[in-house]
Every structure is written in structure tokens, then in C-alpha cells.
Design a protein around this motif. Structure first.
Motif, mmCIF file in Angstrom:
data_model
loop_
_atom_site.group_PDB
_atom_site.id
_atom_site.type_symbol
_atom_site.label_atom_id
_atom_site.label_comp_id
_atom_site.label_asym_id
_atom_site.label_seq_id
_atom_site.Cartn_x
_atom_site.Cartn_y
_atom_site.Cartn_z
ATOM 1 N N ALA A 88 39.335 74.302 55.288
ATOM 2 C CA ALA A 88 39.700 73.477 56.622
ATOM 3 C C ALA A 88 40.782 74.529 57.251
ATOM 4 O O ALA A 88 40.694 75.259 58.226
ATOM 5 N N HIS A 89 41.943 75.026 57.003
ATOM 6 C CA HIS A 89 42.689 75.770 57.524
ATOM 7 C C HIS A 89 42.746 77.677 57.029
ATOM 8 O O HIS A 89 43.468 78.198 56.955
ATOM 9 N N ALA A 90 41.811 77.722 56.552
ATOM 10 C CA ALA A 90 42.327 79.523 55.492
ATOM 11 C C ALA A 90 41.815 80.380 57.558
ATOM 12 O O ALA A 90 42.747 81.171 57.544
ATOM 13 N N ASP A 91 41.947 79.938 58.387
ATOM 14 C CA ASP A 91 42.278 81.091 59.231
ATOM 15 C C ASP A 91 43.684 80.644 59.988
ATOM 16 O O ASP A 91 44.286 81.421 60.505
ATOM 17 N N ALA A 92 44.186 79.086 59.977
ATOM 18 C CA ALA A 92 45.292 79.495 60.230
ATOM 19 C C ALA A 92 45.747 80.303 59.475
ATOM 20 O O ALA A 92 46.712 80.678 60.302
ATOM 21 N N LEU A 93 46.015 79.436 58.165
ATOM 22 C CA LEU A 93 46.518 80.864 56.583
ATOM 23 C C LEU A 93 46.552 82.843 57.144
ATOM 24 O O LEU A 93 47.735 82.174 57.378
ATOM 25 N N HIS A 94 45.365 82.697 57.597
ATOM 26 C CA HIS A 94 45.323 84.321 57.908
ATOM 27 C C HIS A 94 46.336 84.881 59.330
ATOM 28 O O HIS A 94 47.108 85.623 59.341
ATOM 29 N N HIS A 95 46.341 83.714 60.361
ATOM 30 C CA HIS A 95 47.075 84.199 61.676
ATOM 31 C C HIS A 95 48.689 83.800 61.190
ATOM 32 O O HIS A 95 49.300 84.747 61.770
ATOM 33 N N GLU A 101 42.579 83.967 50.552
ATOM 34 C CA GLU A 101 41.348 84.108 49.043
ATOM 35 C C GLU A 101 41.722 83.972 48.108
ATOM 36 O O GLU A 101 41.930 83.058 47.161
ATOM 37 N N ALA A 102 42.693 84.697 47.858
ATOM 38 C CA ALA A 102 43.808 84.653 46.229
ATOM 39 C C ALA A 102 43.868 83.423 46.252
ATOM 40 O O ALA A 102 44.062 83.159 44.814
ATOM 41 N N ALA A 103 44.679 82.544 47.010
ATOM 42 C CA ALA A 103 46.191 81.140 46.970
ATOM 43 C C ALA A 103 44.769 79.894 46.467
ATOM 44 O O ALA A 103 44.621 79.302 45.922
ATOM 45 N N ALA A 104 43.902 80.573 47.073
ATOM 46 C CA ALA A 104 42.532 79.033 47.292
ATOM 47 C C ALA A 104 42.007 79.305 45.584
ATOM 48 O O ALA A 104 41.622 78.099 44.897
ATOM 49 N N ASP A 105 41.202 80.776 45.531
ATOM 50 C CA ASP A 105 40.816 81.316 44.074
ATOM 51 C C ASP A 105 41.830 80.722 42.956
ATOM 52 O O ASP A 105 41.877 79.824 41.897
ATOM 53 N N ALA A 127 43.174 64.767 40.127
ATOM 54 C CA ALA A 127 42.392 65.065 40.378
ATOM 55 C C ALA A 127 41.358 64.728 41.243
ATOM 56 O O ALA A 127 41.215 65.244 42.416
ATOM 57 N N ALA A 128 42.081 63.947 42.738
ATOM 58 C CA ALA A 128 41.716 63.453 43.950
ATOM 59 C C ALA A 128 42.488 64.660 44.672
ATOM 60 O O ALA A 128 41.931 65.114 45.881
ATOM 61 N N LEU A 129 43.678 65.066 44.355
ATOM 62 C CA LEU A 129 44.964 65.937 45.209
ATOM 63 C C LEU A 129 43.733 67.386 44.986
ATOM 64 O O LEU A 129 44.043 68.107 46.410
ATOM 65 N N THR A 130 43.292 67.649 43.878
ATOM 66 C CA THR A 130 42.748 68.990 43.934
ATOM 67 C C THR A 130 41.938 68.973 44.704
ATOM 68 O O THR A 130 41.949 69.696 45.678
ATOM 69 N N GLN A 131 40.421 67.955 44.627
ATOM 70 C CA GLN A 131 39.308 67.759 45.848
ATOM 71 C C GLN A 131 40.018 68.176 47.305
ATOM 72 O O GLN A 131 39.766 68.543 48.120
ATOM 73 N N ARG A 132 41.195 67.131 47.431
ATOM 74 C CA ARG A 132 41.718 67.235 48.751
ATOM 75 C C ARG A 132 42.463 68.632 49.385
ATOM 76 O O ARG A 132 42.084 68.783 50.484
ATOM 77 N N THR A 133 42.926 69.409 48.048
ATOM 78 C CA THR A 133 44.156 70.641 48.329
ATOM 79 C C THR A 133 42.345 71.603 48.309
ATOM 80 O O THR A 133 42.430 72.945 49.685
ATOM 81 N N ASN A 134 41.690 71.590 48.544
ATOM 82 C CA ASN A 134 40.645 72.399 47.967
ATOM 83 C C ASN A 134 39.486 72.495 49.133
ATOM 84 O O ASN A 134 39.383 73.429 50.006
ATOM 85 N N HIS A 135 39.025 71.299 49.984
ATOM 86 C CA HIS A 135 38.600 71.235 51.400
ATOM 87 C C HIS A 135 39.471 71.522 51.869
ATOM 88 O O HIS A 135 39.503 72.090 53.107
ATOM 89 N N TRP A 136 41.644 71.403 52.405
ATOM 90 C CA TRP A 136 41.955 72.042 52.747
ATOM 91 C C TRP A 136 42.233 73.022 53.056
ATOM 92 O O TRP A 136 42.313 74.237 53.787
ATOM 93 N N PHE A 137 41.976 74.350 51.496
ATOM 94 C CA PHE A 137 41.571 75.502 51.930
ATOM 95 C C PHE A 137 41.176 75.592 52.921
ATOM 96 O O PHE A 137 41.071 77.256 53.668
#
Length: 262
Positions: free
Chosen positions: A251-258, A206-210, A239-249
Motif C-alpha cells: 500500500a505504501h510503495a509509492d510513498a516510500l519511493h517518493h 523493493e529490497a526492504a519488502a523482500d 504471524a499477524a504482524l507479518t501479514q499486516r506489514t506485507n500489506h503495508w509495503f
């Protein structure tokens, strides 16, 4: 005798304004310079050698810092900078900084860019351990530079910042170096190398996404305010990379936690 000024590469906010003069670095003063200078004096007083020393103000009204010999990581990234050994050394350096800064009290100073209140605890964090803000010697991280964004924060916030940048935490298609395909392994490795507490591990994703939101908002506001380098960066893909990365966080939150806790 005229002093030779050699421009130093890297950075965005002060691009073209930071120069080396013999064994010193000259940089523009900022609204938070008093705070940063007090922080650097504290680090010097406690014997931390991984930061510049503040030497004074020159005749042009620029701060004068000690020059730290070594290499910073700028594109094209050298192979040694993408290794696990380099990553481990960044984690170790950050931990040493946190130990050194622990006794510094920030309350009497003005800081530039407050971090989200949820991540303000008991230290002044660097807040920008980007690839070009760390000095290496022989492939090992030895010093932090560019404390412009330092301020009240936490171990968790600094670790989240560092691993977001050094992982890096972003879509694989937007990683164009040897780190591609190793994001999750590097994420876990950095937390292990730092020795991150169990409580902070539970909050790290969560901290990395924030942190990504916080950092990109800073860039966006700089662009909107007319800063030329922030404007160039924001309008040529950030700007476009920011949106892609926000979506990536998301979509991949569970995988990052694991990856972090398995």
C-alpha cells in the motif's frame, strides 16, 4: 576457581545460551561457525574495531569472543536510541563494516541462511543489524555483534535490513515508541546518512519488502521446527504482524519511493 557466567539479554535463536565471563562472551557453535570465525579474523586483520574478536573455543565447546562494552537496544527502548543521531551512527557503522569486509572472499565457506539471489553481489553482509545486535556507547553505534546470519549479500540488502528494523517500516499502529509518525523521514535519512548509491536507492523499497518476507520466513520455519523462542514469537502476534506489514509495503510503495527520491 569457578568462573562466573552472566547471561546476556537479547536475541531469539540463542536466547539463554549466551553468557559473559569476565571480558569474554561464550556462545554455542553452529554449522557456519568456521565461516563466521574467518570473517571475524578478517575484520580484525584489517583493523575494524566494530566487531568482536574470536579468541578460541572453551572447554564446553563454546566459541569465545571478546566482550564489547556498551549498550544494546532492548525494550523498553531508551529515548537516546530513537534519535536521529543514533540512526545516523548506525548508518555510519554499517558503511564502515562494508568497507572493512570488502576484501573478504566467502567462497570457501558454508553460510547459514542464503539471501535471495537478486541481492547477492560482492560482499558478505551482516544480514541482521537488529536493534539488539548493535553496541552503543554514549548514544553512538560502535560495533556489530551476532554474525550468525552473515553471508554473501550486498550493501543494498544490509541497508534494507537495517532501515526496515530501525525505521521501522511497518504500520504506524504497530509502532509503539517515539519513531511512530517518522517512518518516511527516517527511511530517507538512513539512505542519506549511509550515502547509498543512486542505483541502490531505486531498488531499496523493493529490497526492504523482500527482506521482510525473507526474515519472517526464517522465523516461521524456526517455529515450525520446534524452536521454543521462535515458536513463542510466531504464535503470539508475529504471524499477524507479518501479514499486516506485507500489506503495508504494498500500500505504501509509492510513498516510500517518493520519500526516498523526492
Amino acid at each position: 576457581m569457578v568462573e562466573v557466567e552472566t547471561p546476556l539479554l537479547g536475541g531469539t535463536a540463542n536466547r539463554g545460551l549466551v553468557v559473559r565471563v569476565r571480558d569474554t562472551v561464550r556462545r554455542p557453535l553452529r554449522g557456519n561457525s568456521e565461516a563466521i570465525h574467518a570473517l571475524l579474523r578478517h575484520l580484525e586483520d584489517v583493523g575494524f574495531e566494530g566487531a568482536p574478536t574470536i579468541l578460541g573455543i572453551d572447554g564446553q565447546g563454546r566459541e569465545v569472543l571478546s566482550y564489547l562494552p556498551g549498550e544494546t537496544v532492548t525494550p523498553p527502548y531508551p529515548a537516546w536510541s530513537m534519535t536521529d543521531a543514533a540512526l545516523d551512527s548506525v548508518a555510519a557503522l554499517l558503511r564502515e563494516y562494508h568497507q572493512a569486509v570488502a576484501g573478504f572472499r566467502p567462497d570457501d565457506f558454508s553460510w547459514s541462511e542464503p539471501v535471495p539471489p537478486a541481492y547477492v553481489e560482492d560482499i558478505v553482509s551482516h544480514n541482521d543489524p537488529n536493534l539488539d545486535n548493535i553496541v552503543f556507547r554514549d548514544g553512538i553505534a560502535v560495533a556489530l555483534i551476532d554474525f550468525d546470519l552473515a553471508g554473501p549479500g550486498s550493501v543494498l540488502w544490509d541497508v534494507a535490513t537495517a532501515i526496515r528494523l530501525w525505521g521501522p517500516l511497518r504500520p504506524a499502529a504497530d509502532i509503539h515508541d517515539a519513531r511512530r509518525g517518522r517512518t518516511f523521514a527516517r527511511f530517507r535519512r538512513f539512505a542519506d546518512s549511509y550515502g547509498l548509491s543512486e542505483a541502490d536507492r531505486l531498488r531499496l523499497v523493493e529490497a526492504a519488502a523482500d527482506n521482510h518476507v525473507w526474515c519472517m520466513d526464517y522465523v516461521r520455519r524456526g517455529a515450525e521446527a520446534g524452536h521454543p523462542w521462535f515458536h513463542q514469537r510466531w504464535t503470539t502476534g508475529e504471524a499477524a504482524l507479518t501479514q499486516r506489514t506485507n500489506h503495508w509495503f504494498t500500500a505504501h510503495a509509492d510513498a516510500l519511493h517518493h520519500a526516498l527520491l523526492a
